[in-house]
Design an enzyme around this catalytic site. Structure first.
Site, PDB file in Angstrom:
ATOM      1  N   GLU A 220      -8.505   5.426  -2.116  1.00  0.00           N
ATOM      2  CA  GLU A 220      -8.896   4.183  -1.457  1.00  0.00           C
ATOM      3  C   GLU A 220     -10.420   4.136  -1.388  1.00  0.00           C
ATOM      4  O   GLU A 220     -11.084   5.175  -1.308  1.00  0.00           O
ATOM      5  CB  GLU A 220      -8.307   4.110  -0.039  1.00  0.00           C
ATOM      6  CG  GLU A 220      -6.792   4.148   0.018  1.00  0.00           C
ATOM      7  CD  GLU A 220      -6.160   2.861  -0.479  1.00  0.00           C
ATOM      8  OE1 GLU A 220      -6.885   1.865  -0.691  1.00  0.00           O
ATOM      9  OE2 GLU A 220      -4.925   2.846  -0.665  1.00  0.00           O
ATOM     10  N   ASP A 245      10.779  -7.716  -5.580  1.00  0.00           N
ATOM     11  CA  ASP A 245      10.036  -7.493  -4.341  1.00  0.00           C
ATOM     12  C   ASP A 245       8.568  -7.867  -4.518  1.00  0.00           C
ATOM     13  O   ASP A 245       7.938  -8.439  -3.618  1.00  0.00           O
ATOM     14  CB  ASP A 245      10.171  -6.035  -3.911  1.00  0.00           C
ATOM     15  CG  ASP A 245       9.588  -5.780  -2.534  1.00  0.00           C
ATOM     16  OD1 ASP A 245       9.918  -6.542  -1.595  1.00  0.00           O
ATOM     17  OD2 ASP A 245       8.801  -4.832  -2.381  1.00  0.00           O
TER      18      ASP A 245
END
Length: 301
Positions: A220, A245
């Site tokens: 991240e 999804d």
């Protein structure tokens, strides 16, 4: 598309990729030897495909030289074109794609074959001797030599088409996003037992997720600095379930990205603006992946 002279000429390997006289040479051969010229045209399609692959690889390579200029890029492009010229020219050389294309061209030039193909569009035939139908069929053998990328797209293509149709989004954008997140399927998210999670899009398991999960170390970016973290990701039973999804997620949280249609740059920027990824270069990376030759056939799907 670069057109070269007679491939049986011993001097062919010495020819430059940029050859202004080659077009005239080919026209003269077409009048004298249509069948031989067809083989040569097929060779040019093969070279064009390799040019696309080389450009895609060059675009995907990170650039760290601050002094790199447009002039350097121009000479790199010229070098790549000459390299693909050398790889596809000469007796016994090439990717093998030219032989497949030449066979298709010869079938097109056979009136009996054309009549049969025009009468049987429902059986996967050519559907007529139009430029669009010819281009579509010539794309098939190209996909066959696309290597790992072609295999990856073959595994998930139908699921992407169904999900994209539900959103009105170009399927090549969904496929590009899956390729970017999963490294063309080579870096899958796995569960604790090492089984494939089918999570192609790196979707995390938030508080509202009631399905299976797996904890994975990921990267991240915080204030532009890459950091390693352990995050919880969703686990699906199939790629079809993953795409369904993903489509629901885009529809509910990234509506502006869905409006991109077939524009990869807009799609990537809207995903990044909506917080899909923390990588500051995410949108640019996605746009480059979307230009991969293996995704070309899905742009107009």
């Amino acid at each position: 598309m670069q057109l070269t002279a007679n491939p049986t000429d011993a001097s062919l390997n010495a020819k430059l990729a940029i050859d202004a006289q080659a077009v005239g040479d080919l026209r003269a051969r077409l009048a004298k030897d249509p069948k031989g010229a067809a083989r040569e045209v097929a060779g040019q399609f093969e070279k064009m495909f390799l040019d696309m692959v080389m450009k895609s690889m060059r675009d995907a390579t990170p650039k760290f030289d601050e002094l790199e200029s447009s002039t350097v890029g121009m000479f790199q492009s010229m070098y790549d074109q000459q390299l693909s010229q050398n790889m596809t020219s000469g007796a016994g050389r090439g990717l093998g794609l030219a032989d497949l294309i030449a066979a298709q061209i010869e079938r097109m030039n056979n009136p009996d074959s054309l009549q049969v193909m025009q009468r049987s569009p429902a059986r996967g035939s050519w559907g007529g001797n139009t430029a669009a139908s010819v281009a579509a069929k010539l794309a098939a053998p190209v996909a066959a030599v696309a290597g790992d990328a072609g295999e990856f797209i073959g595994d998930i293509g139908q699921s992407a088409l169904a999900a994209a149709q539900s959103l009105g989004l170009s399927p090549h954008l969904m496929l590009a996003h899956a390729a970017l997140e999963s490294g063309w399927g080579k870096k899958p998210i796995v569960d604790a037992q090492g089984n494939n999670s089918h999570n192609l899009f790196g979707i995390k398991a938030g508080r509202g997720w009631e399905g299976k999960t797996t904890d994975i170390t990921t990267t991240e970016f915080v204030d532009g600095v890459a950091q390693k973290r352990v995050e919880r990701f969703r686990v699906y039973n199939s790629y079809a379930e993953a795409f369904a999804d993903y489509a629901r997620l885009l529809s509910s949280r990234y509506g502006d990205a869905v409006q991109a249609g077939a524009d990869a740059k807009v799609f990537g920027k809207e995903l990044q603006a909506g917080g899909y990824a923390t990588d500051p270069a995410y949108a640019d990376k996605l746009a480059r992946v979307a230009e991969h030759p293996a995704l070309k056939a899905y742009k107009a799907a």
